[in-house]
Design a protein around this motif. Structure first.
Motif, PDB file in Angstrom:
ATOM      1  N   ILE A 105      18.547   3.642  -5.131  1.00 10.73           N
ATOM      2  CA  ILE A 105      17.698   3.092  -4.072  1.00 10.73           C
ATOM      3  C   ILE A 105      16.653   2.177  -4.700  1.00 10.73           C
ATOM      4  O   ILE A 105      16.195   2.412  -5.823  1.00 10.73           O
ATOM      5  N   VAL A 106      16.283   1.123  -3.990  1.00  9.79           N
ATOM      6  CA  VAL A 106      15.278   0.164  -4.460  1.00  9.79           C
ATOM      7  C   VAL A 106      14.043   0.302  -3.579  1.00  9.79           C
ATOM      8  O   VAL A 106      14.126   0.137  -2.351  1.00  9.79           O
ATOM      9  N   LEU A 107      12.903   0.608  -4.225  1.00  6.00           N
ATOM     10  CA  LEU A 107      11.643   0.776  -3.505  1.00  6.00           C
ATOM     11  C   LEU A 107      10.818  -0.511  -3.608  1.00  6.00           C
ATOM     12  O   LEU A 107      10.553  -1.012  -4.703  1.00  6.00           O
ATOM     13  N   SER A 108      10.424  -1.017  -2.459  1.00  6.89           N
ATOM     14  CA  SER A 108       9.575  -2.215  -2.400  1.00  6.89           C
ATOM     15  C   SER A 108       8.135  -1.780  -2.149  1.00  6.89           C
ATOM     16  O   SER A 108       7.859  -1.020  -1.206  1.00  6.89           O
ATOM     17  N   VAL A 109       7.200  -2.291  -3.021  1.00 12.05           N
ATOM     18  CA  VAL A 109       5.785  -1.913  -2.923  1.00 12.05           C
ATOM     19  C   VAL A 109       4.931  -3.175  -2.804  1.00 12.05           C
ATOM     20  O   VAL A 109       5.095  -4.123  -3.589  1.00 12.05           O
ATOM     21  N   SER A 110       4.035  -3.154  -1.833  1.00  7.99           N
ATOM     22  CA  SER A 110       3.064  -4.248  -1.662  1.00  7.99           C
ATOM     23  C   SER A 110       1.675  -3.616  -1.597  1.00  7.99           C
ATOM     24  O   SER A 110       1.350  -2.879  -0.657  1.00  7.99           O
ATOM     25  N   PHE A 111       0.876  -3.905  -2.633  1.00  7.07           N
ATOM     26  CA  PHE A 111      -0.497  -3.392  -2.628  1.00  7.07           C
ATOM     27  C   PHE A 111      -1.313  -4.072  -1.522  1.00  7.07           C
ATOM     28  O   PHE A 111      -1.155  -5.274  -1.252  1.00  7.07           O
ATOM     29  N   THR A 112      -2.186  -3.318  -0.931  1.00  6.72           N
ATOM     30  CA  THR A 112      -3.146  -3.859   0.042  1.00  6.72           C
ATOM     31  C   THR A 112      -4.457  -4.173  -0.691  1.00  6.72           C
ATOM     32  O   THR A 112      -4.689  -3.657  -1.797  1.00  6.72           O
ATOM     33  N   PRO A 113      -5.324  -4.998  -0.123  1.00  6.63           N
ATOM     34  CA  PRO A 113      -6.568  -5.379  -0.837  1.00  6.63           C
ATOM     35  C   PRO A 113      -7.419  -4.172  -1.241  1.00  6.63           C
ATOM     36  O   PRO A 113      -8.072  -4.207  -2.289  1.00  6.63           O
ATOM     37  N   GLU A 114      -7.421  -3.093  -0.459  1.00  7.58           N
ATOM     38  CA  GLU A 114      -8.278  -1.949  -0.758  1.00  7.58           C
ATOM     39  C   GLU A 114      -7.528  -0.820  -1.473  1.00  7.58           C
ATOM     40  O   GLU A 114      -8.084   0.269  -1.645  1.00  7.58           O
ATOM     41  N   TYR A 115      -6.266  -1.053  -1.835  1.00  7.03           N
ATOM     42  CA  TYR A 115      -5.520  -0.018  -2.559  1.00  7.03           C
ATOM     43  C   TYR A 115      -6.265   0.292  -3.867  1.00  7.03           C
ATOM     44  O   TYR A 115      -6.738  -0.650  -4.526  1.00  7.03           O
ATOM     45  N   PRO A 116      -6.377   1.589  -4.256  1.00  6.94           N
ATOM     46  CA  PRO A 116      -5.706   2.802  -3.767  1.00  6.94           C
ATOM     47  C   PRO A 116      -6.431   3.546  -2.652  1.00  6.94           C
ATOM     48  O   PRO A 116      -5.959   4.598  -2.215  1.00  6.94           O
ATOM     49  N   ASN A 117      -7.572   3.040  -2.197  1.00  7.64           N
ATOM     50  CA  ASN A 117      -8.260   3.705  -1.092  1.00  7.64           C
ATOM     51  C   ASN A 117      -7.601   3.403   0.258  1.00  7.64           C
ATOM     52  O   ASN A 117      -8.000   3.961   1.278  1.00  7.64           O
ATOM     53  N   GLN A 118      -6.631   2.543   0.232  1.00  7.62           N
ATOM     54  CA  GLN A 118      -5.843   2.201   1.409  1.00  7.62           C
ATOM     55  C   GLN A 118      -4.368   2.287   1.026  1.00  7.62           C
ATOM     56  O   GLN A 118      -3.988   1.881  -0.079  1.00  7.62           O
ATOM     57  N   LEU A 119      -3.564   2.830   1.915  1.00  5.49           N
ATOM     58  CA  LEU A 119      -2.145   3.013   1.586  1.00  5.49           C
ATOM     59  C   LEU A 119      -1.454   1.675   1.379  1.00  5.49           C
ATOM     60  O   LEU A 119      -1.711   0.710   2.116  1.00  5.49           O
ATOM     61  N   PRO A 120      -0.540   1.594   0.398  1.00  2.00           N
ATOM     62  CA  PRO A 120       0.235   0.356   0.205  1.00  2.00           C
ATOM     63  C   PRO A 120       1.355   0.263   1.237  1.00  2.00           C
ATOM     64  O   PRO A 120       1.651   1.228   1.946  1.00  2.00           O
ATOM     65  N   GLU A 121       1.956  -0.910   1.314  1.00  2.49           N
ATOM     66  CA  GLU A 121       3.121  -1.081   2.185  1.00  2.49           C
ATOM     67  C   GLU A 121       4.371  -0.690   1.390  1.00  2.49           C
ATOM     68  O   GLU A 121       4.677  -1.294   0.355  1.00  2.49           O
ATOM     69  N   LEU A 122       5.071   0.347   1.849  1.00  2.00           N
ATOM     70  CA  LEU A 122       6.240   0.890   1.147  1.00  2.00           C
ATOM     71  C   LEU A 122       7.479   0.745   2.025  1.00  2.00           C
ATOM     72  O   LEU A 122       7.427   0.985   3.241  1.00  2.00           O
ATOM     73  N   ALA A 123       8.589   0.365   1.405  1.00  2.00           N
ATOM     74  CA  ALA A 123       9.847   0.218   2.154  1.00  2.00           C
ATOM     75  C   ALA A 123      11.025   0.335   1.200  1.00  2.00           C
ATOM     76  O   ALA A 123      10.900   0.058  -0.001  1.00  2.00           O
ATOM     77  N   PHE A 124      12.185   0.732   1.755  1.00  2.00           N
ATOM     78  CA  PHE A 124      13.429   0.786   0.981  1.00  2.00           C
ATOM     79  C   PHE A 124      14.186  -0.508   1.231  1.00  2.00           C
ATOM     80  O   PHE A 124      14.532  -0.843   2.369  1.00  2.00           O
ATOM     81  N   LYS A 125      14.423  -1.251   0.156  1.00  2.00           N
ATOM     82  CA  LYS A 125      15.072  -2.552   0.294  1.00  2.00           C
ATOM     83  C   LYS A 125      16.586  -2.447   0.199  1.00  2.00           C
ATOM     84  O   LYS A 125      17.303  -3.191   0.869  1.00  2.00           O
ATOM     85  N   HIS A 126      17.089  -1.532  -0.624  1.00  2.00           N
ATOM     86  CA  HIS A 126      18.534  -1.432  -0.830  1.00  2.00           C
ATOM     87  C   HIS A 126      18.866  -0.005  -1.256  1.00  2.00           C
ATOM     88  O   HIS A 126      18.066   0.661  -1.907  1.00  2.00           O
ATOM     89  N   SER A 127      20.057   0.459  -0.891  1.00  2.00           N
ATOM     90  CA  SER A 127      20.484   1.807  -1.293  1.00  2.00           C
ATOM     91  C   SER A 127      21.991   1.828  -1.475  1.00  2.00           C
ATOM     92  O   SER A 127      22.719   1.002  -0.906  1.00  2.00           O
ATOM     93  N   GLU A 128      22.477   2.786  -2.246  1.00  2.00           N
ATOM     94  CA  GLU A 128      23.913   2.965  -2.482  1.00  2.00           C
ATOM     95  C   GLU A 128      24.274   4.442  -2.348  1.00  2.00           C
ATOM     96  O   GLU A 128      23.579   5.311  -2.903  1.00  2.00           O
TER      97      GLU A 128
END
Length: 271
Positions: free
Chosen positions: A51-74
């Motif tokens: 599985i491929v995990l996509s992570v996008s930090f937010t401006p206030e990370y780590p005090n704000q949750l990042p944007e997390l998503a699964f981009k690809h899986s097998e």
């Protein structure tokens, strides 16, 4: 420490830990990247899932949750992806306020190790579901048998009491008690005149007569041989029917019926 500085430190740690598994998408603040997750990083064992995990930090990370998503899986089903998302969301919520990407990735990797199985084709998947259903039925049957055994153990005392009640309200029949009842019953039948008539002991049966006088068996045959009225079927006087006429089903000797009127009136035929 400022959020940007914390993010920079975490990114350096992630690059050194995951190496080839880490893929940067954008190094600008806030950063974006992907991590390729497999059960075994060193390829010590075959990796059937991925599985491929996509992570996008937010401006206030780590005090704000990042944007997390699964981009690809097998080799992962929709159900398994839902389970992985639940694990990811839970770990992110628990780690709010601190670096969390490594914790999330390792939780996902543990799940992949437990489910590291090759992808099944349609037939193999059908057989696996059938086997799973049979195992569930066997487990349910075992539980029912245990419940029946427990119920039997609990009812042992009750059944003994029920048997005692039956013997207390019913009379046990023995050979002696039956003989006394039969004697009384026959006496009542004789008194009422309904007792069956006894067979005459002096009267011989057909078998006894035959055993006593074997000549009885020859009497009928002798009578037939001596009788002038016995004629073989082929000796009956008859004529073969002409073509198209109905053949008689039987013949008779007219000499035997000289004194008998065999004519039937047409009126009688119609009745």
């Amino acid at each position: 420490m400022a959020a940007e500085e914390e993010q920079t430190m975490e990114l350096e740690a992630l690059r050194s830990i995951f190496m080839d598994e880490y893929k940067p998408i954008s190094d600008d603040y806030p950063a974006k990247f992907e991590i390729n997750i497999v059960p075994y990083q060193s390829n010590e064992q075959p990796n059937h899932v991925k599985i491929v995990l996509s992570v996008s930090f937010t401006p206030e990370y780590p005090n704000q949750l990042p944007e997390l998503a699964f981009k690809h899986s097998e080799a992962l089903s929709l159900t398994q992806l839902k389970q992985l998302k639940a694990i990811m969301d839970e770990k992110a919520a628990e780690s709010l306020g601190m670096a969390m990407v490594f914790t999330i990735v390792e939780a996902i990797r543990e799940y992949l190790i437990e489910n590291n199985k090759p992808e099944l084709n349609m037939h193999e998947e059908m057989m696996a579901r059938l086997q799973k259903s049979q195992n569930a039925d066997e487990a349910e049957g075992s539980e029912e048998e245990e419940e029946d055994e427990d119920a039997e153990e609990e009812n042992d005392g009750t059944e003994v009491k029920d048997v005692r009640k039956v013997f207390a309200t019913h009379t046990v029949v023995t050979a002696d008690s039956f003989a006394r009842w039969r004697e009384k019953f026959e006496a009542e039948q004789k008194a009422n005149g309904t007792f069956l008539r006894q067979k005459d002991p002096t009267k011989l049966s057909g078998r006894q007569l035959f055993e006593r006088d074997h000549s009885l068996a020859m009497s009928d045959a002798t009578y037939l041989e001596e009788s002038d009225n016995v004629i073989a079927a082929e000796e009956y006087p008859h004529e073969e029917p002409a073509e198209g006429e109905k053949k008689e089903l039987f013949y008779y000797n007219e000499q035997l019926y000289d004194d008998v009127d065999l004519e039937v009136d047409s009126d009688e035929d119609g009745q």
